[in-house]
Design an enzyme around this catalytic site. Structure first.
Site, PDB file in Angstrom:
ATOM      1  N   ILE A 193      -2.795 -10.361   7.567  1.00  0.00           N
ATOM      2  CA  ILE A 193      -1.757  -9.235   8.234  1.00  0.00           C
ATOM      3  C   ILE A 193      -1.864  -7.910   7.234  1.00  0.00           C
ATOM      4  O   ILE A 193      -2.354  -7.966   6.600  1.00  0.00           O
ATOM      5  CB  ILE A 193      -0.474 -10.508   8.407  1.00  0.00           C
ATOM      6  N   CYS A 194      -0.835  -7.037   7.620  1.00  0.00           N
ATOM      7  CA  CYS A 194      -1.469  -5.783   7.141  1.00  0.00           C
ATOM      8  C   CYS A 194      -0.673  -5.792   6.257  1.00  0.00           C
ATOM      9  O   CYS A 194       0.413  -6.729   5.617  1.00  0.00           O
ATOM     10  CB  CYS A 194       0.248  -5.423   8.115  1.00  0.00           C
ATOM     11  N   PRO A 195      -0.814  -5.324   4.510  1.00  0.00           N
ATOM     12  CA  PRO A 195      -1.631  -4.215   4.859  1.00  0.00           C
ATOM     13  C   PRO A 195      -3.144  -5.246   3.857  1.00  0.00           C
ATOM     14  O   PRO A 195      -4.481  -4.157   3.484  1.00  0.00           O
ATOM     15  CB  PRO A 195      -1.543  -3.444   4.413  1.00  0.00           C
TER      16      PRO A 195
END
Lengths: 346, 80
Positions: free
Chosen positions: B14-16
């Site tokens: 998942i981000c980042p």
């Protein structure tokens, strides 16, 4: 089918489509400023705020909406905002970010929204309600009968203040950009390709989301809900109706908006070939669930998530939203420092 | 044919994390070494190239695989 159903769903589909195409996530926008020194997404957020600051006064003059700035309760805005900011870094996305990524097939985003909805409901009507009520009641500041805004503390009308401010800020931005010889990155390919296949660049993303925000306020007000885009309240409605079983809970405009966002992002990612069920492993699922829980508590306590405060609240010039926004950024930077910067310094 | 020194698989992350993992791995590599990154997060596919420039790493190739999957080849600048 009521007007709330059709218009909320329709605006949601547009919003979800634009969020997915523009990769519009305020968690990234805020965090990247500090973490990657990357301001691309923040520029998209800024444009969207300015477009709405220009559009809301016009709607108000036309008699289509009544500006309804969020209240200022500094303790609740501060605590709720910081907790929300910490939560969204753990969740890997802001309230709108995790909602649209559900439509992209991101399982970690699904666990984040479950946390958001659960803690949001517990804070709105469950055992955390006293914390929220205490903070909101005891730190509330009003200007006469109204919530304080940048306009009414000087005794100015909202409409003209917002309109002038949006033009002045827009002009300053343009001036600075021209002075720095900033170039707008051009996208390549045919128009259809640029809309449906490639990611949008920040300028069209900001403008489109700003326009959707204006349409959203209008359509939501026509359905009897006098505010623009928001995320958490819609999620809470689902928990109230289907899990807690509160009688007479209506699936209103904001709940249909959520359904629309997920559908819009699903369609956008399918067309672009970006849909994929992504399983991140249990550790990440737990992390995003925890992040979502913090976001739910924070959003309800502060009376707004990043969308309510930053995207819809700043154009209404609300001080509560301004403080809420700053607090979200502080929480996000603190958490980003702790989990991304510090471990890599050793 | 470029010789790949190291492969980083950040699919599903998942981000980042895709960005952070790529940047921190590159930081530890010698000048001229090549990092292969496998990723499926659309935002990172666009954001990593932007940020590589600032760190002076060189993007050799971005290859689109099936769906959102991408393969990136990056030559490290060698900050160490």
């Amino acid at each position: 089918m009521t007007i709330a159903v059709i218009s909320g769903l329709f605006i949601g589909i547009l919003f979800g489509f634009a969020l997915q195409r523009g990769r519009f996530c305020m968690n990234s926008a805020i965090r990247d400023l500090a973490l990657l020194q990357d301001n691309t997404l923040m520029k998209a957020v800024g444009i969207a705020v300015l477009v709405q600051m220009f559009g809301f006064p016009l709607l108000s003059w036309a008699g289509l909406i009544t500006p309804s700035p969020k209240p200022l309760f500094w303790g609740a805005n501060l605590v709720g905002g910081i907790v929300f900011g910490i939560g969204m870094v753990l969740a890997g996305g802001c309230a709108s970010g995790v909602t649209y990524r559900v439509g992209e097939g991101v399982v970690a985003a699904l666990s984040a929204v479950i946390g958001l909805a659960a803690a949001g409901t517990i804070t709105a009507m469950g055992f955390l309600k006293p914390v929220m009520s205490y903070l909101q009641t005891n730190t509330k500041i009003m200007v006469g009968e109204a919530s304080p805004t940048l306009a009414n503390i000087f005794g100015l009308p909202y409409e003209i203040t917002a309109l002038v401010l949006s033009l002045v800020l827009g002009a300053i931005w343009l001036f600075v950009a021209m002075k720095n010889k900033e170039e707008v990155e051009a996208s390549e390919g045919s128009l259809t390709q640029r809309i449906f296949v490639k990611g949008w660049t920040w300028l069209p993303t900001g403008i489109v989301i700003g326009i959707i925000g204006i349409l959203a306020y209008w359509s939501s007000a026509s359905a009897g809900r006098n505010y623009s885009l928001a995320i958490t309240s819609g999620w809470i409605t689902f928990v109230k109706k289907y899990i807690v079983g509160v009688p007479d809970t209506k699936i209103g405009w904001d709940a249909w908006l959520i359904v629309g966002i997920i559908l819009g992002a699903l369609v956008a990612s399918l067309i672009a070939g970006e849909f994929k069920i992504r399983w991140p492993g249990w550790k990440t699922i737990l992390q995003t669930l925890g992040g979502g829980l913090l976001m739910g508590f924070g959003a309800v306590t502060s009376a707004g998530c990043n969308v309510t405060h930053i995207l819809s609240g700043l154009p209404l010039l609300s001080f509560g939203s301004l403080l809420g926004s700053i607090s979200i950024a502080l929480g996000a930077w603190l958490m980003a420092y702790l989990i991304f910067v510090r471990p890599n310094q050793a | 044919m470029t010789e790949i020194t190291k492969t980083l698989d950040v699919r599903g992350k998942i981000c980042p994390y895709p960005d952070m993992d790529t940047m921190t791995t590159l930081k530890k590599m010698q000048k001229g070494e090549v990092l292969e990154v496998l990723l499926d997060y659309p935002l990172s596919v666009e954001r990593i190239p932007r940020n590589l420039k600032k760190q002076k790493h060189k993007l050799l190739e971005v290859e689109k695989l099936d769906g959102p999957n991408h393969r990136m080849l990056i030559e490290a600048h060698g900050l160490k």
